[in-house]
Design a protein around this motif. Structure first.
Motif, PDB file in Angstrom:
ATOM      1  N   TRP A   1       0.796  -0.961   0.000  1.00 16.31           N
ATOM      2  CA  TRP A   1       0.024   0.026   0.086  1.00 16.31           C
ATOM      3  C   TRP A   1       0.782   1.209  -0.237  1.00 16.31           C
ATOM      4  O   TRP A   1       0.716   2.196  -0.758  1.00 16.31           O
ATOM      5  N   VAL A   2       1.787   1.494   0.911  1.00 12.84           N
ATOM      6  CA  VAL A   2       3.004   2.493   0.833  1.00 12.84           C
ATOM      7  C   VAL A   2       3.528   2.563  -0.536  1.00 12.84           C
ATOM      8  O   VAL A   2       3.823   3.571  -0.989  1.00 12.84           O
ATOM      9  N   LEU A   3       3.756   1.397  -0.997  1.00  9.34           N
ATOM     10  CA  LEU A   3       4.812   1.437  -2.306  1.00  9.34           C
ATOM     11  C   LEU A   3       3.863   2.108  -3.352  1.00  9.34           C
ATOM     12  O   LEU A   3       4.211   2.946  -4.210  1.00  9.34           O
ATOM     13  N   LEU A   4       2.490   1.537  -3.396  1.00 11.10           N
ATOM     14  CA  LEU A   4       1.814   2.060  -4.646  1.00 11.10           C
ATOM     15  C   LEU A   4       1.335   3.595  -4.312  1.00 11.10           C
ATOM     16  O   LEU A   4       1.416   4.418  -5.343  1.00 11.10           O
ATOM     17  N   ILE A   5       1.163   4.222  -3.086  1.00 12.98           N
ATOM     18  CA  ILE A   5       0.934   5.487  -2.761  1.00 12.98           C
ATOM     19  C   ILE A   5       2.092   6.010  -3.220  1.00 12.98           C
ATOM     20  O   ILE A   5       2.020   7.573  -3.906  1.00 12.98           O
ATOM     21  N   THR A   6       3.366   5.860  -2.725  1.00 13.87           N
ATOM     22  CA  THR A   6       4.508   6.580  -3.165  1.00 13.87           C
ATOM     23  C   THR A   6       4.752   6.720  -4.572  1.00 13.87           C
ATOM     24  O   THR A   6       5.030   7.732  -5.399  1.00 13.87           O
ATOM     25  N   LEU A   7       4.545   5.488  -5.389  1.00 11.12           N
ATOM     26  CA  LEU A   7       4.667   5.719  -6.963  1.00 11.12           C
ATOM     27  C   LEU A   7       3.532   6.461  -7.606  1.00 11.12           C
ATOM     28  O   LEU A   7       3.974   7.225  -8.608  1.00 11.12           O
ATOM     29  N   ALA A   8       2.376   6.377  -7.124  1.00  6.74           N
ATOM     30  CA  ALA A   8       1.285   7.287  -7.674  1.00  6.74           C
ATOM     31  C   ALA A   8       1.714   8.640  -7.125  1.00  6.74           C
ATOM     32  O   ALA A   8       1.501   9.632  -8.181  1.00  6.74           O
ATOM     33  N   SER A   9       1.976   9.162  -6.169  1.00  5.44           N
ATOM     34  CA  SER A   9       2.540  10.515  -6.067  1.00  5.44           C
ATOM     35  C   SER A   9       3.709  10.828  -6.524  1.00  5.44           C
ATOM     36  O   SER A   9       3.671  12.373  -7.127  1.00  5.44           O
ATOM     37  N   VAL A  10       4.774  10.272  -6.858  1.00  2.00           N
ATOM     38  CA  VAL A  10       5.894  10.410  -7.524  1.00  2.00           C
ATOM     39  C   VAL A  10       5.574  10.682  -9.217  1.00  2.00           C
ATOM     40  O   VAL A  10       5.729  11.808  -9.847  1.00  2.00           O
ATOM     41  N   TYR A  11       4.628   9.888  -9.639  1.00  2.00           N
ATOM     42  CA  TYR A  11       4.004   9.979 -11.144  1.00  2.00           C
ATOM     43  C   TYR A  11       3.347  11.150 -11.254  1.00  2.00           C
ATOM     44  O   TYR A  11       3.589  11.861 -12.181  1.00  2.00           O
ATOM     45  N   PHE A  12       2.503  11.477 -10.301  1.00  2.00           N
ATOM     46  CA  PHE A  12       1.623  12.750 -10.449  1.00  2.00           C
ATOM     47  C   PHE A  12       2.347  14.217 -10.434  1.00  2.00           C
ATOM     48  O   PHE A  12       2.295  15.065 -10.806  1.00  2.00           O
ATOM     49  N   SER A  13       3.454  13.935  -9.481  1.00  2.00           N
ATOM     50  CA  SER A  13       4.328  15.112  -9.286  1.00  2.00           C
ATOM     51  C   SER A  13       5.210  15.506 -10.299  1.00  2.00           C
ATOM     52  O   SER A  13       5.321  16.351 -10.772  1.00  2.00           O
ATOM     53  N   LEU A  14       5.629  14.392 -11.096  1.00  2.00           N
ATOM     54  CA  LEU A  14       6.558  14.711 -12.205  1.00  2.00           C
ATOM     55  C   LEU A  14       5.717  14.871 -13.179  1.00  2.00           C
ATOM     56  O   LEU A  14       6.033  15.978 -14.278  1.00  2.00           O
ATOM     57  N   LYS A  15       4.302  14.422 -13.534  1.00  2.00           N
ATOM     58  CA  LYS A  15       3.435  14.860 -14.592  1.00  2.00           C
ATOM     59  C   LYS A  15       2.994  16.425 -14.396  1.00  2.00           C
ATOM     60  O   LYS A  15       2.868  17.032 -15.527  1.00  2.00           O
ATOM     61  N   MET A  16       2.823  16.817 -13.264  1.00  2.00           N
ATOM     62  CA  MET A  16       2.728  18.282 -13.003  1.00  2.00           C
ATOM     63  C   MET A  16       3.753  19.104 -13.191  1.00  2.00           C
ATOM     64  O   MET A  16       3.612  20.549 -13.511  1.00  2.00           O
TER      65      MET A  16
END
Length: 176
Positions: A10-25
């Motif tokens: 769960w922590v790994l998925l949240i971390t990957l999603a937040s990194v993906y969206f922060s790089l996208k933005m």
């Protein structure tokens, strides 16, 4: 043990999603290439200080001193037979003496935006193309004939004191 592995995933998925969206933005902003190319095609032209006589009451009643600058299209300006500053000075005489754009008796009603528009329109009509994009007014002064003939130093009436953009020395052309 399963709770620990589930929490880790769960922590790994949240971390990957937040990194993906922060790089996208945070991606580089899109550059308007058309606007950048348009601005690169422009040059800053400094006009001469032009003294224009005001004729009235059977003679010269005073003088307008104008200092204008222009943003012009480099390519179209290079195609002109007569250099830009000289053509601009001639057109200013035509507009201000021939068409009497400025009324000395009612200088308080001077419309600066209309003046810029008429100068730009007149120059572009004279060039036969949209060479001039913007007209900058550095200063417009009016001196009476009496003030010019008086040996004691007096200042004329400043009608307009504008701000001209600061341009690097390599970008300037024309002028004295």
């Amino acid at each position: 043990m399963i709770k620990l592995v589930g929490t880790g995933v769960w922590v790994l998925l949240i971390t990957l999603a937040s990194v993906y969206f922060s790089l996208k933005m945070a991606s580089a902003p899109k550059v308007d290439t058309a606007a950048a190319e348009h601005e690169a095609a422009m040059e800053f032209v400094t006009g001469y200080t032009t003294t224009i006589p005001v004729i009235g009451e059977g003679g010269v009643s005073g003088y307008f001193l104008t200092k204008l600058a222009y943003k012009a299209n480099k390519d179209l300006a290079a195609k002109q037979v007569v250099p830009l500053p000289e053509m601009i000075t001639d057109e200013l005489y035509t507009l201000l003496v021939g068409k009497k754009m400025i009324d000395v008796a009612d200088a308080g009603r001077f419309d600066l935006d209309a003046f810029r528009g008429v100068v730009k329109e007149g120059l572009n009509r004279r060039f036969g193309a949209d060479v001039i994009e913007e007209v900058y007014v550095e200063q417009i002064d009016y001196l009476t004939t009496a003030a010019v003939q008086d040996p004691t130093p007096k200042r004329g009436e400043t009608l307009v004191k504008g701000e001209v953009p600061v341009v690097a020395p390599a970008e300037k052309s024309g002028g004295h």
